[in-house]
Design a protein around this motif. Structure first.
Motif, PDB file in Angstrom:
ATOM      1  N   GLN A   1       0.816  -1.206   0.000  1.00  0.00           N
ATOM      2  CA  GLN A   1       0.000   0.000   0.000  1.00  0.00           C
ATOM      3  C   GLN A   1       0.851   1.257   0.000  1.00  0.00           C
ATOM      4  OE1 GLN A   1      -1.744  -1.023   3.853  1.00  0.00           O
ATOM      5  NE2 GLN A   1      -0.900   0.897   4.689  1.00  0.00           N
TER       6      GLN A   1
ATOM      7  N   LEU B   1      -7.627  -5.579  -5.572  1.00  0.00           N
ATOM      8  CA  LEU B   1      -7.123  -4.262  -5.950  1.00  0.00           C
ATOM      9  C   LEU B   1      -8.030  -3.190  -5.338  1.00  0.00           C
ATOM     10  CD1 LEU B   1      -6.501  -5.024  -9.734  1.00  0.00           C
ATOM     11  CD2 LEU B   1      -4.896  -5.275  -7.841  1.00  0.00           C
TER      12      LEU B   1
ATOM     13  N   HIS C   1      -8.516  -0.310  -6.449  1.00  0.00           N
ATOM     14  CA  HIS C   1      -9.181   0.370  -7.559  1.00  0.00           C
ATOM     15  C   HIS C   1      -9.027  -0.483  -8.819  1.00  0.00           C
ATOM     16  CE1 HIS C   1      -8.033   3.581  -4.703  1.00  0.00           C
ATOM     17  NE2 HIS C   1      -9.177   4.138  -5.063  1.00  0.00           N
TER      18      HIS C   1
ATOM     19  N   TYR D   1      -8.611   0.352 -11.798  1.00  0.00           N
ATOM     20  CA  TYR D   1      -7.625   0.818 -12.777  1.00  0.00           C
ATOM     21  C   TYR D   1      -6.219   0.288 -12.504  1.00  0.00           C
ATOM     22  CZ  TYR D   1      -6.867   4.404  -9.135  1.00  0.00           C
ATOM     23  OH  TYR D   1      -6.628   5.055  -7.962  1.00  0.00           O
ATOM     24  N   LEU D   2      -5.999  -0.395 -11.365  1.00  0.00           N
ATOM     25  CA  LEU D   2      -4.696  -1.005 -11.108  1.00  0.00           C
ATOM     26  C   LEU D   2      -4.527  -2.318 -11.866  1.00  0.00           C
ATOM     27  CD1 LEU D   2      -4.369  -0.466  -7.247  1.00  0.00           C
ATOM     28  CD2 LEU D   2      -3.242   0.820  -9.048  1.00  0.00           C
TER      29      LEU D   2
ATOM     30  N   CYS E   1      -1.883  -2.883 -14.605  1.00  0.00           N
ATOM     31  CA  CYS E   1      -0.489  -2.862 -14.142  1.00  0.00           C
ATOM     32  C   CYS E   1       0.054  -4.276 -13.946  1.00  0.00           C
ATOM     33  CB  CYS E   1      -0.378  -2.088 -12.831  1.00  0.00           C
ATOM     34  SG  CYS E   1      -0.827  -0.350 -12.953  1.00  0.00           S
TER      35      CYS E   1
ATOM     36  N   VAL F   1       4.335  -0.480  -9.628  1.00  0.00           N
ATOM     37  CA  VAL F   1       2.926  -0.079  -9.765  1.00  0.00           C
ATOM     38  C   VAL F   1       2.739   1.337  -9.213  1.00  0.00           C
ATOM     39  CG1 VAL F   1       0.542  -0.624  -9.128  1.00  0.00           C
ATOM     40  CG2 VAL F   1       2.202  -2.467  -9.529  1.00  0.00           C
TER      41      VAL F   1
ATOM     42  N   LEU G   1       0.876   4.135  -7.338  1.00  0.00           N
ATOM     43  CA  LEU G   1      -0.140   4.062  -6.285  1.00  0.00           C
ATOM     44  C   LEU G   1      -0.499   5.464  -5.793  1.00  0.00           C
ATOM     45  CD1 LEU G   1       1.303   1.118  -4.140  1.00  0.00           C
ATOM     46  CD2 LEU G   1      -0.664   1.006  -5.688  1.00  0.00           C
TER      47      LEU G   1
ATOM     48  N   ALA H   1      -3.990   3.899  -1.938  1.00  0.00           N
ATOM     49  CA  ALA H   1      -4.235   2.765  -2.829  1.00  0.00           C
ATOM     50  C   ALA H   1      -3.433   1.544  -2.368  1.00  0.00           C
ATOM     51  CB  ALA H   1      -3.865   3.131  -4.262  1.00  0.00           C
ATOM     52  N   HIS H   2      -3.954   0.343  -2.673  1.00  0.00           N
ATOM     53  CA  HIS H   2      -3.268  -0.877  -2.260  1.00  0.00           C
ATOM     54  C   HIS H   2      -3.663  -2.039  -3.158  1.00  0.00           C
ATOM     55  CE1 HIS H   2      -7.160  -1.607  -0.252  1.00  0.00           C
ATOM     56  NE2 HIS H   2      -6.859  -2.890  -0.461  1.00  0.00           N
ATOM     57  N   TYR H   3      -2.886  -3.107  -3.075  1.00  0.00           N
ATOM     58  CA  TYR H   3      -3.249  -4.386  -3.682  1.00  0.00           C
ATOM     59  C   TYR H   3      -2.692  -5.481  -2.796  1.00  0.00           C
ATOM     60  CZ  TYR H   3       1.575  -4.348  -5.515  1.00  0.00           C
ATOM     61  OH  TYR H   3       2.944  -4.298  -5.639  1.00  0.00           O
TER      62      TYR H   3
END
Length: 517
Positions: free
Chosen positions: A78, A117, A119, A121-122, A125, A144, A146, A150-152
């Motif tokens: 994140q 994800l 969002h 839109y990630l 990536c 990526v 961010l 934002a996070h994944y």
């Protein structure tokens, strides 16, 4: 303590400076650009062996070979800072597509997937992106971009390395990454999920508590007297006037005396006898004192429902609040709503039984305030189109019995409400706040509209009035009368007004007029 040193001021400055510095450090410096991670799960299939459905986890395979002591790790990557982390911010060679490398000492990577994800839109990536791969001992993640917050997440399936002892716990995953411009070399930082606050925040809270305690200690141990608030004054203040507004004035006076210990505001059961009686008392006191023409009494106030009548030029008004009044009936009437025409006919004596307005078969008994009451004056002016109620039929309201209609008068709001509640078929009028406190009464809508400030604003509800405070002449600015008026206009005073169902004049569109918009 060092005599003469302003300890309270020093503590106040310290208590303000430290949080400001801490906020600047956290948000402007340390937290400006920060890449973080969190290990949200790290468990082995054998940890879940007690579950009847865990067998499929233990039978996981790789290339038709069962995994040795399979385990699962869920990582959250994140942006935990306050600015964007772009692809070019990762510390890596320009030709290296990898931004983050994750290894698992004692374990080999059997498979991985990027999930959850923050969002949509990630997604691109990771779709076939260079820099996303996994080998036996490492997961590589791309650079990526961010945005803030934002996070994944990365879910990895692992197996124990052959050279790693089986009865030995696995070490924590090792995450290697950095961002340009970040603090402490920009190294990726492990974050935590706190149910209350982090350790630095707890330390800051403890510091502020210590400062507050020190300020309290210096306040209670200093020798010099505590300065009174700006609107406090010494002396005695005599209050009189409206019985409908009496509860507000009594509560405000009680709070004012607590705030200003040098002030005295004696209130007896005879302090409030009605709006006109209050004006008479104020005018008599002014004449008796024989003050100069350009001066005023600083020790008396009279509160009225509505403005004074013509004459008495020495009495000066200050609008205080917009008040609502309501009609109230004994619950045995069976009535909750009356048209304006029906109300006027009731008070004119044209309607003598509640069944004539689709209520119960009960004679109409009118319980009114005595002449001089602002509540009654407002009823006549705003509701009855200037016409006085029918004549009094009995001097004592207790005589309103039997099958005959009638009307009586009482001297104050509390007596009126009690009389309506105990008299079959009774109809009366009161300030809304006082009526609402009586569970034995039914408030009556007028033309379908209840007594609300919104209804008065829209011109739908007619029974309202401006509450005034009257002074004899212009009271000195440092007098108790002037201080108490300012107190009613400040936040504490306005809270008291609102709690009794009134609207402070300062909150209306035209405060000086203090009328519905």
């Amino acid at each position: 303590m060092v005599e003469g040193f302003p300890w309270e001021s020093a503590l106040a400055v310290l208590g303000l400076t430290v949080p400001v510095i801490a906020a600047l450090w956290e948000f402007a410096l340390v937290g400006r650009k920060r890449l973080g991670y969190r290990v949200q799960m790290d468990t082995t299939a054998t940890d879940a062996a007690h579950s009847p459905h865990a067998g499929v986890l233990e039978r996981m395979q790789r290339e038709n070979t069962a995994l040795r002591d399979p385990s699962f790790v869920l990582l959250r990557i994140q942006n935990s800072g306050w600015t964007l982390i772009d692809a070019g911010d990762y510390v890596a060679r320009d030709d290296d597509p990898v931004g983050i490398r994750v290894t698992f000492p004692g374990r080999r990577v059997a498979g991985m997937v990027v999930t959850e994800l923050s969002h949509d839109y990630l997604g691109p990536c990771f779709d076939g992106a260079a820099g996303l791969s996994c080998s036996d001992g490492m997961i590589e993640l791309p650079k990526v971009p961010l945005n803030r917050g934002a996070h994944y997440k990365v879910l990895a399936a692992l197996e124990r390395d052959q050279d790693f002892t089986q009865d030995q716990p696995f070490p924590d995953p090792v995450i290697v990454a950095g961002v340009k411009g970040g603090v402490r070399g920009g190294k990726i930082k492990k974050t935590e999920s706190h149910t209350f606050a982090s350790k630095p925040v707890m330390v800051l809270i403890a510091f502020l508590v210590a400062v507050a305690a020190a300020q309290s200690f210096t306040t209670f141990t200093r020798d010099d007297a505590v300065a009174a608030p700006l609107d406090c004054a010494k002396g005695t203040l005599i209050l009189s006037g409206s019985t409908a507004f009496e509860p507000v004035v009594r509560q405000a006076a009680k709070q004012y005396v607590k705030t200003c210990p040098d002030a005295r505001i004696p209130l007896s059961d005879d302090s409030f006898k009605g709006s006109v009686a209050g004006l008479n008392s104020l005018a008599a006191a002014g004449k008796k004192t024989k003050i100069k023409e350009d001066a005023g009494l600083g020790d008396r106030l009279a509160f009225t429902d509505g403005p004074k009548s013509d004459g008495r030029p020495q009495l000066l008004p200050r609008p205080v609040a917009l008040s609502l009044f309501t009609l109230v009936v004994n619950k045995d009437t069976g009535v909750q709503d009356l048209s304006l025409r029906q109300v006027r006919d009731l008070y004119a004596g044209k309607i003598t039984n509640w069944r004539q307005v689709h209520g119960n078969d009960v004679p109409v008994r009118l319980v009114s305030r005595s002449p001089g009451s602002g509540t009654r004056t407002t009823l006549v002016r705003q509701v009855l189109d200037g016409k006085q109620p029918m004549g009094v039929t009995v001097e004592d309201c207790a005589a309103l019995d039997g099958e005959e209609p009638g009307r009586c008068e009482v001297g104050d709001t509390a007596t009126l409400l009690n009389t309506v509640a105990s008299t079959p078929g009774a109809l009366g009028h009161s300030e809304v706040g006082a009526a609402a406190a009586h569970d034995d009464l039914q408030q009556v809508r007028i033309d379908g509209y209840p007594a609300t400030l919104e209804g008065a604003d829209e011109g739908a509800y007619p029974y309202w009035q401006t509450e005034f405070a009257y002074t004899y002449g212009e009271p000195p600015a440092d007098s108790l009368a002037a201080g108490f008026l300012r107190y009613l206009a400040n936040e504490v005073g306005k809270d008291i007004l609102r709690s009794h169902g009134h609207r402070p004049c300062s909150e209306l569109e035209k405060p000086l007029l203090c009328r519905p918009s």
